[in-house]
Design a protein around this motif. Structure first.
Motif, PDB file in Angstrom:
ATOM      1  N   GLU A   1       0.824  -1.210   0.000  1.00  0.00           N
ATOM      2  CA  GLU A   1       0.000   0.000   0.000  1.00  0.00           C
ATOM      3  C   GLU A   1       0.863   1.266   0.000  1.00  0.00           C
ATOM      4  O   GLU A   1       0.560   2.245  -0.700  1.00  0.00           O
ATOM      5  CB  GLU A   1      -0.934   0.012   1.214  1.00  0.00           C
TER       6      GLU A   1
ATOM      7  N   GLU B   1       3.812   5.533  -5.748  1.00  0.00           N
ATOM      8  CA  GLU B   1       3.577   5.474  -7.192  1.00  0.00           C
ATOM      9  C   GLU B   1       2.590   6.551  -7.628  1.00  0.00           C
ATOM     10  O   GLU B   1       2.737   7.156  -8.699  1.00  0.00           O
ATOM     11  CB  GLU B   1       3.047   4.086  -7.557  1.00  0.00           C
ATOM     12  N   SER B   2       1.595   6.844  -6.784  1.00  0.00           N
ATOM     13  CA  SER B   2       0.551   7.802  -7.143  1.00  0.00           C
ATOM     14  C   SER B   2       1.035   9.244  -7.145  1.00  0.00           C
ATOM     15  O   SER B   2       0.410  10.109  -7.770  1.00  0.00           O
ATOM     16  CB  SER B   2      -0.628   7.671  -6.175  1.00  0.00           C
ATOM     17  N   ILE B   3       2.150   9.536  -6.460  1.00  0.00           N
ATOM     18  CA  ILE B   3       2.624  10.925  -6.385  1.00  0.00           C
ATOM     19  C   ILE B   3       3.831  11.175  -7.298  1.00  0.00           C
ATOM     20  O   ILE B   3       4.429  12.246  -7.256  1.00  0.00           O
ATOM     21  CB  ILE B   3       2.997  11.317  -4.939  1.00  0.00           C
ATOM     22  N   ARG B   4       4.182  10.193  -8.112  1.00  0.00           N
ATOM     23  CA  ARG B   4       5.353  10.368  -8.976  1.00  0.00           C
ATOM     24  C   ARG B   4       5.131  11.481  -9.996  1.00  0.00           C
ATOM     25  O   ARG B   4       4.027  11.688 -10.492  1.00  0.00           O
ATOM     26  CB  ARG B   4       5.686   9.058  -9.696  1.00  0.00           C
ATOM     27  N   HIS B   5       6.254  12.153 -10.293  1.00  0.00           N
ATOM     28  CA  HIS B   5       6.267  13.222 -11.289  1.00  0.00           C
ATOM     29  C   HIS B   5       7.665  13.218 -11.902  1.00  0.00           C
ATOM     30  O   HIS B   5       8.648  12.918 -11.204  1.00  0.00           O
ATOM     31  CB  HIS B   5       5.979  14.575 -10.620  1.00  0.00           C
TER      32      HIS B   5
ATOM     33  N   TYR C   1      10.174   5.200  -3.041  1.00  0.00           N
ATOM     34  CA  TYR C   1       9.562   6.047  -4.076  1.00  0.00           C
ATOM     35  C   TYR C   1       9.842   5.467  -5.464  1.00  0.00           C
ATOM     36  O   TYR C   1       8.941   5.400  -6.319  1.00  0.00           O
ATOM     37  CB  TYR C   1      10.112   7.468  -3.986  1.00  0.00           C
TER      38      TYR C   1
ATOM     39  N   TYR D   1       2.314   1.776  -3.448  1.00  0.00           N
ATOM     40  CA  TYR D   1       1.303   2.300  -4.371  1.00  0.00           C
ATOM     41  C   TYR D   1       1.047   3.789  -4.116  1.00  0.00           C
ATOM     42  O   TYR D   1       0.761   4.542  -5.060  1.00  0.00           O
ATOM     43  CB  TYR D   1       0.007   1.504  -4.252  1.00  0.00           C
ATOM     44  N   TRP D   2       1.157   4.203  -2.860  1.00  0.00           N
ATOM     45  CA  TRP D   2       0.991   5.634  -2.579  1.00  0.00           C
ATOM     46  C   TRP D   2       2.131   6.431  -3.210  1.00  0.00           C
ATOM     47  O   TRP D   2       1.903   7.471  -3.825  1.00  0.00           O
ATOM     48  CB  TRP D   2       0.960   5.875  -1.070  1.00  0.00           C
TER      49      TRP D   2
END
Length: 313
Positions: A2, A8-12, A136, A5-6
């Motif tokens: 989890e 992964e969701s904030i990658r830029h 990250y 995945y978090w």
């Protein structure tokens, strides 16, 4: 997963680049740079301390990797993606994290043995950031990172009291060297004779076996270095001017890389591809770092003295 995945969701793309840069501060080569900086230029006792924290940490890390054989996060969960630029360097098994082990051991070790406030602040910040970058980038789980942090902290705080007494009780080095030797020989025997399962990843096994021979070479080199320095060389570290110290570090590290990498083709040919070539190569590398290069330190200590006397006349 989890937490991964978090991340992964904030990658830029910009953040990806920053994390890729920061994660290199846990690279094994940086550990060597820090070790040589302390050993050659700052404080020999503290240099030994950081090197031993690193050596013990690598042994523990490699043993756990080949014993537990836990796959990387994206292998365990095919739906999970990583930052692709980090994939090439993320070879081998996942547990525990080698970058985290190196970073926390090196930076917290520096923070513990140095009194400068800025060193301690930077050390603590980097020891926190590098493990975060591993998660990250998606190359390690929190469990991989957490166990490495715990192992590194245990080594940092267990070894520091011993090395504080090193100046007045130099013979304390012998039991530490004995433990290092036992771990080195034990890991090599483990890799050579343990009945690993048939489905073990061949590449990972061969890498761990190669590392076992590297450890053997490093350990043998450390014995020679300590005995030769204690009885013959007795080099001093912080005797040169700052610019001469920088020159000493840069030239010494460049030559160290020449010995480490330049002897590889010759030794591989001499030993016909046997992993013993790695043991000899790392033995020579440690010998250069602790016995050969320190012979130049008196020269670096004298650099600039003639100019200084002339200017003051």
């Amino acid at each position: 997963m989890e937490i991964l995945y978090w991340f992964e969701s904030i990658r830029h793309p910009v953040l990806d680049t920053i994390m890729l840069i920061l994660t290199e501060f846990g690279n094994e080569m940086l550990f060597i740079v820090f070790g040589m900086l302390m050993f050659w230029c700052v404080n020999k006792r503290q240099g030994y301390y950081l090197l031993f924290v690193g050596f013990f940490g690598v042994y523990i890390n490699q043993f756990l990797k080949i014993t537990c054989r836990i796959q990387r996060p994206w292998v365990r969960d095919p739906d999970f993606t990583i930052v692709e630029a980090a994939r090439e360097a993320a070879s081998g098994y996942s547990f525990p994290s080698g970058h985290t082990q190196t970073a926390v051991g090196s930076y917290i070790g520096l923070a513990v043995c140095r009194r400068e406030k800025w060193v301690r602040i930077i050390g603590i910040v980097m020891a926190v950031l590098v493990p975060i970058t591993r998660m990250y980038l998606g190359v390690h789980t929190p469990w991989d990172v957490g166990v490495s942090i715990l192992c590194a902290l245990m080594l940092v705080f267990a070894l520091y009291p011993l090395f504080r007494r090193f100046g007045t009780e130099p013979k304390l080095m012998y039991p530490l060297m004995g433990i290092l030797t036992a771990m080195s020989v034990g890991f090599l025997c483990y890799m050579a004779f343990w009945n690993f399962p048939a489905d073990i990843d061949t590449t990972n096994y061969e890498s761990a076996l190669k590392n076992a021979f590297k450890f053997l070479g490093c350990t043998a080199g450390m014995w020679v270095v300590y005995e030769v320095d204690r009885s013959v060389i007795r080099f001093e570290t912080a005797t040169a001017r700052p610019w001469a110290q920088v020159l000493k570090l840069v030239l010494g590290f460049a030559l160290l890389l020449v010995v480490m990498e330049g002897t590889k083709p010759l030794l591989n040919r001499l030993f016909d591809g046997s992993p013993m070539a790695h043991a000899v190569r790392y033995f020579l590398t440690v010998l250069f770092a602790g016995c050969v290069w320190p012979l130049t330190f008196r020269f670096f200590a004298r650099l600039g003295t003639k100019t200084d006397r002339t200017a003051g006349a």
